[in-house]
Design a protein around this motif. Structure first.
Motif, mmCIF file in Angstrom:
data_model
loop_
_atom_site.group_PDB
_atom_site.id
_atom_site.type_symbol
_atom_site.label_atom_id
_atom_site.label_comp_id
_atom_site.label_asym_id
_atom_site.label_seq_id
_atom_site.Cartn_x
_atom_site.Cartn_y
_atom_site.Cartn_z
ATOM 1 N N LEU A 112 0.662 -1.140 -0.177
ATOM 2 C CA LEU A 112 -0.222 0.626 -0.517
ATOM 3 C C LEU A 112 0.660 1.989 -0.581
ATOM 4 O O LEU A 112 0.707 2.130 -0.245
ATOM 5 C CB LEU A 112 -0.900 0.040 0.855
ATOM 6 N N VAL A 113 2.006 1.401 0.255
ATOM 7 C CA VAL A 113 2.647 2.074 0.936
ATOM 8 C C VAL A 113 3.048 2.715 -1.146
ATOM 9 O O VAL A 113 3.259 3.626 -1.228
ATOM 10 C CB VAL A 113 4.154 2.234 1.400
ATOM 11 N N GLY A 114 3.472 1.229 -1.433
ATOM 12 C CA GLY A 114 4.098 1.410 -2.956
ATOM 13 C C GLY A 114 2.683 2.123 -3.670
ATOM 14 O O GLY A 114 3.470 3.029 -4.700
ATOM 15 N N LEU A 115 1.418 1.680 -3.242
ATOM 16 C CA LEU A 115 0.480 2.238 -4.454
ATOM 17 C C LEU A 115 0.300 3.745 -3.763
ATOM 18 O O LEU A 115 -0.141 5.023 -4.464
ATOM 19 C CB LEU A 115 -0.819 1.647 -4.011
ATOM 20 N N SER A 116 0.676 4.430 -2.666
ATOM 21 C CA SER A 116 0.542 5.650 -2.544
ATOM 22 C C SER A 116 1.695 6.294 -2.940
ATOM 23 O O SER A 116 1.397 7.849 -3.706
ATOM 24 C CB SER A 116 0.918 6.207 -0.685
ATOM 25 N N LEU A 117 2.390 6.329 -2.840
ATOM 26 C CA LEU A 117 3.339 6.561 -4.029
ATOM 27 C C LEU A 117 3.334 6.979 -5.461
ATOM 28 O O LEU A 117 3.089 7.858 -6.035
ATOM 29 C CB LEU A 117 4.895 5.960 -4.001
ATOM 30 N N ARG A 118 2.480 5.963 -6.518
ATOM 31 C CA ARG A 118 2.236 6.156 -7.667
ATOM 32 C C ARG A 118 0.986 6.985 -7.599
ATOM 33 O O ARG A 118 0.835 8.394 -8.655
ATOM 34 C CB ARG A 118 1.764 4.772 -8.086
ATOM 35 N N ILE A 119 0.371 7.074 -6.919
ATOM 36 C CA ILE A 119 -1.217 8.067 -6.715
ATOM 37 C C ILE A 119 -0.599 9.529 -6.241
ATOM 38 O O ILE A 119 -1.072 10.366 -7.106
ATOM 39 C CB ILE A 119 -1.966 8.061 -5.564
ATOM 40 N N LEU A 120 0.488 9.310 -5.706
ATOM 41 C CA LEU A 120 1.448 11.362 -5.585
ATOM 42 C C LEU A 120 2.152 11.249 -6.594
ATOM 43 O O LEU A 120 2.543 12.741 -6.508
ATOM 44 C CB LEU A 120 1.867 10.996 -4.255
ATOM 45 N N ASN A 121 2.505 10.509 -7.656
ATOM 46 C CA ASN A 121 3.155 10.975 -8.612
ATOM 47 C C ASN A 121 4.075 10.483 -8.554
ATOM 48 O O ASN A 121 5.119 11.489 -9.257
ATOM 49 C CB ASN A 121 2.857 11.756 -9.861
ATOM 50 N N ALA A 122 4.495 10.296 -7.164
ATOM 51 C CA ALA A 122 6.517 10.569 -6.634
ATOM 52 C C ALA A 122 7.542 9.128 -7.660
ATOM 53 O O ALA A 122 8.268 9.719 -7.577
ATOM 54 C CB ALA A 122 6.039 10.003 -5.650
ATOM 55 N N ARG A 123 6.493 7.647 -7.454
ATOM 56 C CA ARG A 123 7.179 7.186 -8.293
ATOM 57 C C ARG A 123 6.024 5.540 -8.384
ATOM 58 O O ARG A 123 5.308 5.626 -8.046
ATOM 59 C CB ARG A 123 7.949 6.351 -7.207
ATOM 60 N N LYS A 124 6.482 5.144 -9.631
ATOM 61 C CA LYS A 124 5.619 4.716 -10.029
ATOM 62 C C LYS A 124 6.455 3.137 -9.814
ATOM 63 O O LYS A 124 7.167 1.879 -11.047
ATOM 64 C CB LYS A 124 5.807 3.822 -11.676
ATOM 65 N N VAL A 125 5.664 2.628 -8.745
ATOM 66 C CA VAL A 125 6.408 0.987 -7.689
ATOM 67 C C VAL A 125 5.512 0.457 -8.565
ATOM 68 O O VAL A 125 4.383 0.019 -8.029
ATOM 69 C CB VAL A 125 5.768 0.822 -6.887
ATOM 70 N N PRO A 126 5.838 -0.935 -8.896
ATOM 71 C CA PRO A 126 5.344 -2.124 -9.937
ATOM 72 C C PRO A 126 5.173 -2.953 -8.844
ATOM 73 O O PRO A 126 4.825 -3.721 -8.327
ATOM 74 C CB PRO A 126 6.105 -2.467 -10.574
ATOM 75 N N VAL A 127 3.301 -2.388 -7.951
ATOM 76 C CA VAL A 127 3.000 -2.902 -7.091
ATOM 77 C C VAL A 127 2.051 -4.268 -7.057
ATOM 78 O O VAL A 127 1.607 -5.017 -6.497
ATOM 79 C CB VAL A 127 2.143 -2.146 -6.032
ATOM 80 N N VAL A 128 1.266 -4.277 -8.566
ATOM 81 C CA VAL A 128 1.165 -5.411 -9.101
ATOM 82 C C VAL A 128 2.074 -6.501 -9.181
ATOM 83 O O VAL A 128 2.018 -7.597 -8.388
ATOM 84 C CB VAL A 128 0.912 -5.383 -10.311
ATOM 85 N N ASN A 129 2.405 -6.597 -9.503
ATOM 86 C CA ASN A 129 3.743 -7.003 -9.313
ATOM 87 C C ASN A 129 4.297 -7.928 -8.248
ATOM 88 O O ASN A 129 5.310 -9.282 -7.816
ATOM 89 C CB ASN A 129 5.269 -7.015 -9.743
ATOM 90 N N LEU A 130 4.681 -7.027 -7.106
ATOM 91 C CA LEU A 130 4.546 -7.753 -5.256
ATOM 92 C C LEU A 130 3.742 -8.619 -5.297
ATOM 93 O O LEU A 130 4.315 -8.277 -3.974
ATOM 94 C CB LEU A 130 4.792 -6.163 -4.653
ATOM 95 N N LEU A 131 2.804 -8.542 -5.659
ATOM 96 C CA LEU A 131 1.273 -9.141 -5.049
ATOM 97 C C LEU A 131 2.125 -10.648 -4.364
ATOM 98 O O LEU A 131 1.148 -11.314 -3.330
ATOM 99 C CB LEU A 131 -0.125 -9.438 -5.753
ATOM 100 N N PRO A 132 2.615 -11.199 -5.141
ATOM 101 C CA PRO A 132 2.613 -12.276 -4.957
ATOM 102 C C PRO A 132 3.335 -13.039 -2.955
ATOM 103 O O PRO A 132 2.848 -13.511 -2.812
ATOM 104 C CB PRO A 132 3.583 -12.989 -6.424
ATOM 105 N N ALA A 133 4.426 -11.798 -3.515
ATOM 106 C CA ALA A 133 4.781 -11.832 -2.000
ATOM 107 C C ALA A 133 3.539 -11.318 -0.548
ATOM 108 O O ALA A 133 4.203 -12.823 -0.031
ATOM 109 C CB ALA A 133 5.017 -9.597 -1.069
ATOM 110 N N LEU A 134 2.392 -11.607 -0.864
ATOM 111 C CA LEU A 134 0.766 -11.537 0.116
ATOM 112 C C LEU A 134 1.145 -13.350 0.966
ATOM 113 O O LEU A 134 0.673 -13.713 1.508
ATOM 114 C CB LEU A 134 -0.109 -10.979 -0.375
ATOM 115 N N VAL A 135 1.537 -14.513 -0.231
ATOM 116 C CA VAL A 135 1.364 -15.501 -0.598
ATOM 117 C C VAL A 135 2.508 -16.279 0.181
ATOM 118 O O VAL A 135 3.075 -17.031 0.934
ATOM 119 C CB VAL A 135 0.924 -16.188 -1.582
ATOM 120 N N ILE A 136 3.957 -15.239 0.061
ATOM 121 C CA ILE A 136 5.219 -16.267 0.151
ATOM 122 C C ILE A 136 5.884 -15.792 2.217
ATOM 123 O O ILE A 136 6.220 -16.428 2.157
ATOM 124 C CB ILE A 136 6.384 -14.863 -0.372
ATOM 125 N N ALA A 137 4.838 -14.304 2.082
ATOM 126 C CA ALA A 137 4.785 -14.097 3.580
ATOM 127 C C ALA A 137 5.007 -15.543 4.285
ATOM 128 O O ALA A 137 5.359 -15.678 5.632
ATOM 129 C CB ALA A 137 4.524 -12.651 3.996
#
Length: 257
Positions: A221-246
């Motif tokens: 979500l922090v990465g998503l907030s950076l995208r919303i704020l146009n600070a950096r386009k973090v590829p947050v969708v590519n990070l979603l598998p981490a929800l299973v890995i954790a």
């Protein structure tokens, strides 16, 4: 209340909020819309930070030790990010957003001057769809609320999330358009599936695993907030598998201790 009521309530509030946002969207100046999106970006940053703080959960530390939680979150993000990038999930979700737009509003968008040659209306739809889908579907209330309801413990957490998402949908739809309304379908699919998982696994998933998942979701979500704020386009969708890995890493470390 039946199992799944919380998910349906969430879908309804997002549909109603998005519809209201679409109605008032054209009546707001662009600077006001941008201010609203920036405010939502800051709120998303706050929610992400609060969720990421679950890395300090006593249940997680008791399960894996005092020094391992941060390493588990780091490992989950790295492994999940590699898997997500190899599967190109970001581009796949982007393409799915364009497919949804064609199904919902047709192919008659007016071409714009985007560098990639896509219609500007299409890009706005995809931006709204992806941003809203991630905001509404990634986070502790999504996972914990749906799992709790699936376990038969009531939809209270999801009802709280429904109210929050409804108000967020008003502002998001006013600024980002019809894609936010389409994200209600993603909510139905994601929350419905997680509710089914909760109903299937019962009480088998320990609290420590949920806390690790919540911490990783917070950082996404922090990465998503950076995208919303146009600070950096973090590829947050590519990070979603981490929800299973954790949770898997928590189980592994707990086993090896």
């Amino acid at each position: 209340m039946f199992i799944g009521f919380g998910t349906l309530a969430n879908v309804v509030t997002v549909v109603l909020g998005s519809s209201l946002g679409l109605w008032i969207g054209g009546r707001l100046p662009e600077r006001t819309q941008r201010t609203v999106v920036d405010a939502l970006g800051l709120i998303t940053l706050l929610l992400g930070a609060l969720s990421a703080a679950d890395v300090r959960s006593p249940a997680l530390r008791d399960a894996v030790g005092s020094t391992a939680p941060v390493l588990i979150v780091l490992g989950a993000l790295l492994i999940g990010g590699v898997l997500g990038s190899l599967l190109d999930l970001e581009e796949r979700l982007d393409a799915f957003g364009h497919w949804v737009r064609r199904r919902v509003v047709g192919r008659g968008a007016t071409p714009g001057g985007d560098p990639d040659g896509r219609p500007s209306a299409a890009n706005r739809f995809v931006n709204g769809f992806v941003s809203a889908s991630l905001l509404f579907c990634v986070g502790p209330l999504t996972v914990l609320g749906t799992l709790t309801e699936g376990l038969g413990r009531g939809p209270e957490q999801l009802l709280v999330k429904s109210v929050l998402d409804g108000f967020s949908a008003i502002a998001f739809a006013a600024a980002l358009g019809l894609g936010v309304l389409a994200s209600a379908g993603m909510i139905l699919v994601v929350e419905g599936l997680i509710t089914l998982v909760g109903w299937t696994i019962g009480g088998a998933l320990p609290e420590a695993h949920l806390m690790a998942l919540s911490a990783v979701g917070g950082l996404i979500l922090v990465g998503l907030s950076l995208r919303i704020l146009n600070a950096r386009k973090v590829p947050v969708v590519n990070l979603l598998p981490a929800l299973v890995i954790a949770p898997a890493l928590v189980a592994l470390v707990d086993l090896l201790r």
